[in-house]
Design a protein around this motif. Structure first.
Motif, short mmCIF file in Angstrom:
data_model
loop_
_atom_site.label_atom_id
_atom_site.label_comp_id
_atom_site.label_asym_id
_atom_site.label_seq_id
_atom_site.Cartn_x
_atom_site.Cartn_y
_atom_site.Cartn_z
N TRP A 8 1.23 -1.28 0.08
CA TRP A 8 -0.43 0.25 0.12
C TRP A 8 0.66 1.07 0.07
O TRP A 8 2.46 1.19 0.36
N ASP A 9 0.24 2.10 -0.34
CA ASP A 9 0.94 3.48 -0.30
C ASP A 9 1.35 4.20 1.23
O ASP A 9 0.25 4.74 1.13
N GLY A 10 2.49 3.83 1.34
CA GLY A 10 2.39 3.89 2.46
C GLY A 10 3.77 4.95 3.48
O GLY A 10 4.01 5.04 4.28
N GLY A 11 3.83 5.74 1.93
CA GLY A 11 5.23 7.16 2.79
C GLY A 11 6.35 5.96 2.52
O GLY A 11 6.84 5.31 1.52
N TYR A 34 0.81 -6.33 -6.20
CA TYR A 34 -0.88 -5.54 -6.50
C TYR A 34 -0.17 -4.04 -5.03
O TYR A 34 -0.17 -4.02 -4.56
N GLY A 35 -0.92 -3.36 -5.59
CA GLY A 35 -0.80 -1.61 -5.29
C GLY A 35 -1.15 -0.92 -5.96
O GLY A 35 -1.82 -0.57 -6.66
N ASP A 36 -0.60 0.82 -4.84
CA ASP A 36 -1.98 1.49 -5.80
C ASP A 36 -1.69 2.55 -6.97
O ASP A 36 -0.03 2.44 -6.70
N PRO A 37 -2.05 3.21 -7.38
CA PRO A 37 -1.62 3.54 -9.16
C PRO A 37 -1.02 4.63 -8.30
O PRO A 37 0.49 4.51 -9.38
N THR A 38 -0.61 5.31 -7.35
CA THR A 38 -0.02 6.53 -6.62
C THR A 38 1.63 5.83 -6.77
O THR A 38 2.79 6.60 -6.70
N LEU A 39 1.23 4.62 -6.88
CA LEU A 39 3.29 3.38 -6.76
C LEU A 39 3.57 3.24 -8.07
O LEU A 39 4.48 2.34 -8.16
N ALA A 40 3.03 4.02 -9.09
CA ALA A 40 2.94 2.86 -10.49
C ALA A 40 4.54 3.08 -11.36
O ALA A 40 5.24 2.33 -11.03
N ASP A 41 4.85 4.43 -10.98
CA ASP A 41 6.03 4.94 -11.46
C ASP A 41 7.55 4.08 -10.97
O ASP A 41 8.26 3.94 -10.50
N ALA A 42 7.11 4.37 -9.18
CA ALA A 42 8.20 3.34 -8.55
C ALA A 42 7.78 1.87 -8.19
O ALA A 42 9.42 1.59 -8.91
N ARG A 51 0.22 -3.91 -10.73
CA ARG A 51 -1.67 -4.43 -11.20
C ARG A 51 -2.29 -3.68 -9.80
O ARG A 51 -1.35 -3.07 -9.02
N ILE A 52 -3.26 -2.90 -9.92
CA ILE A 52 -4.17 -2.01 -8.62
C ILE A 52 -4.80 -2.10 -8.48
O ILE A 52 -4.93 -4.55 -8.44
N TRP A 53 -5.27 -2.43 -6.74
CA TRP A 53 -6.46 -3.51 -6.47
C TRP A 53 -7.57 -3.42 -6.86
O TRP A 53 -8.22 -2.47 -6.52
N PRO A 54 -8.02 -4.54 -7.56
CA PRO A 54 -9.85 -4.80 -7.89
C PRO A 54 -10.86 -4.17 -6.65
O PRO A 54 -11.38 -3.26 -7.77
N THR A 55 -10.38 -3.89 -5.04
CA THR A 55 -11.42 -4.01 -4.90
C THR A 55 -10.74 -3.12 -3.99
O THR A 55 -11.74 -2.03 -2.58
N ALA A 56 -9.63 -3.12 -2.84
CA ALA A 56 -9.26 -2.14 -1.65
C ALA A 56 -9.32 -1.58 -2.30
O ALA A 56 -8.81 -0.96 -3.17
N PRO A 57 -9.32 -0.47 -0.79
CA PRO A 57 -9.26 0.85 -0.48
C PRO A 57 -7.78 1.02 -0.92
O PRO A 57 -6.87 0.32 -0.63
N GLN A 58 -7.28 2.50 -1.89
CA GLN A 58 -6.52 2.44 -2.26
C GLN A 58 -6.24 3.67 -2.50
O GLN A 58 -7.43 4.73 -2.64
N ARG A 59 -4.80 4.53 -2.84
CA ARG A 59 -4.78 5.71 -2.61
C ARG A 59 -4.68 6.12 -4.65
O ARG A 59 -3.83 5.29 -5.06
#
Length: 420
Positions: A8-11, A34-42, A51-59
């Motif tokens: 997850w995007d935890g800073g 599997y992680g938030d869209p904000t992590l795509a580049d990293a 892959r973005i999470w299909p249903t889980a909460p994410q940033r």
């Protein structure tokens, strides 16, 4: 081998997990994150597939309104911890579990690696019987009979009274940790799993709990047979090129507070004013949450949004940090002492531990510029801080060099899940 990595995007808590992806890819394995869209580049920079999470909460973006936790809104540490529990650890457990289970049903994986806060991801992997490791990018967080209660900054027990204190605290904190486990157990029931009483029991169901810190820094070890210390993963937050240091040869002070928003702009202003008054050179990194233009500069103080810690910290005489594990452990691994000014979360515990090791000074977050300047000067003039940091850093670097992390990761697919 093929690994599923759940993050997850935890800073600042996220780069160590992505560093594991990079390590595995470099060793010839395939990693799907599997992680938030904000992590795509990293994530892309590690060579792993995102892959973005299909249903889980994410940033969905870096805007503050899109932050999942918004723990800066909480007035007390307890309220902030409760929010982390309800919005990440336990509340959305069913959605994380369903996403991981669906991923494992759709394609083959040899092992699952999940951030230890994502209890639902661990449930999904357990339900499918896939070898699993919980990743802990900090000191060990769960209650233990052999350690002081987390969050109070207490020193390890050295006598019978201290050991009795730890056993009593374990009983109390284990009971308290059971609050909020309803969603986790609902998710477990949905996947045909027996209930657990608290987060540690969910960790105990994993084949491994890999603690991404120096065992010499986090002492004593917990009474958890599946737990392994594997050394820190010193992955940098992406930065754009090198920066020009202030001129001269005065001692370099590097400042890095949280890479996520924690209302740290005022503290950064006080630190900048303090350093401007001293015979030092300084680089202040604000992170993506704070605009560098909000922080004053001077002839000896440079302010940037980001910079490579791997490049800067080894050149430093002192690091000023909020005592987030990532920045603190990078300083100590490089043999550089730290002035810790905790803002919340696990930071007071990290600061207290560093102070016990003799590698850090600690100030309250309300300290004014004069107090900060005095502490910086004292630490630069007192050689014991540097000596202790050099000693501790050497032990941490030896643990990293041992290759224990790669060994544990590559052995994981061959492990049999322990009987219920």
């Amino acid at each position: 081998m093929r690994y599923l990595l759940a993050v997850w995007d935890g800073g600042g808590a996220t780069p160590p997990n992505l560093g594991i992806a990079r390590l595995l890819v470099d060793r010839g394995h395939e990693v799907v994150v599997y992680g938030d869209p904000t992590l795509a580049d990293a994530i892309a920079a590690t060579g792993a597939e995102h892959r973005i999470w299909p249903t889980a909460p994410q940033r969905m973006s870096t805007a503050l309104d899109d932050d999942v936790l918004k723990d800066w809104e909480c007035r007390t540490q307890l309220a902030a911890l409760t929010r982390v529990r309800d919005r990440l650890m336990t509340g959305p457990a069913a959605r994380f579990a369903a996403d991981v289970a669906a991923a494992l049903d759709a394609e083959p994986f040899d092992a699952v690696l999940a951030d230890g806060l994502l209890l639902g991801a661990l449930v999904g992997a357990e339900a499918r019987g896939i070898p699993t490791a919980a990743l802990v990018g900090s000191v060990y967080l769960q209650p233990s009979r052999t350690r002081p209660p987390f969050g109070l900054g207490l020193a390890p027990a050295h006598n019978a009274l201290g050991r009795a204190r730890d056993r009593a605290a374990y009983a109390l904190m284990t009971a308290a940790a059971g609050a909020g486990m309803g969603p986790v157990n609902a998710a477990r029931a949905e996947h045909g799993l027996a209930p657990v009483r608290n987060p540690r029991e969910q960790w105990d169901r994993a084949d491994r709990v890999l603690v991404l810190t120096g065992s010499a820094f986090d002492d004593p070890p917990p009474d958890a047979p599946n737990t392994r210390y594997v050394g820190p993963v010193l992955e940098d937050i992406p930065a754009e090129g090198s920066i020009e240091l202030p001129p001269g040869d005065a001692p370099l002070v590097v400042v890095g507070l949280s890479s996520s928003y924690m209302k740290q702009a005022d503290l950064l202003n006080r630190i900048s004013r303090a350093l401007a008054s001293l015979p030092v050179r300084a680089v202040i990194t604000t992170g993506p949450a704070i605009d560098p233009d909000e922080i004053p500069t001077s002839k000896n103080v440079v302010v940037v949004q980001s910079a490579s810690h791997a490049e800067l910290i080894p050149k430093a005489a002192l690091v000023i940090t909020h005592a987030g594990h990532g920045t603190l452990i990078k300083a100590l691994t490089a043999g550089v002492p730290a002035l810790c000014i905790p803002l919340g979360r696990d930071q007071p515990e990290n600061a207290a531990r560093a102070a016990r090791h003799g590698v850090a000074g600690v100030l309250p977050k309300g300290a004014d510029a004069d107090a900060i300047a005095t502490a910086v000067l004292d630490m630069l003039l007192e050689p014991s801080y540097r000596d202790a940091a050099v000693d501790l850093g050497g032990r941490i670097r030896a643990e990293i060099a041992s290759g224990v992390l790669a060994s544990e990761l590559e052995a994981l697919p061959g492990l049999r899940r322990r009987a219920s």
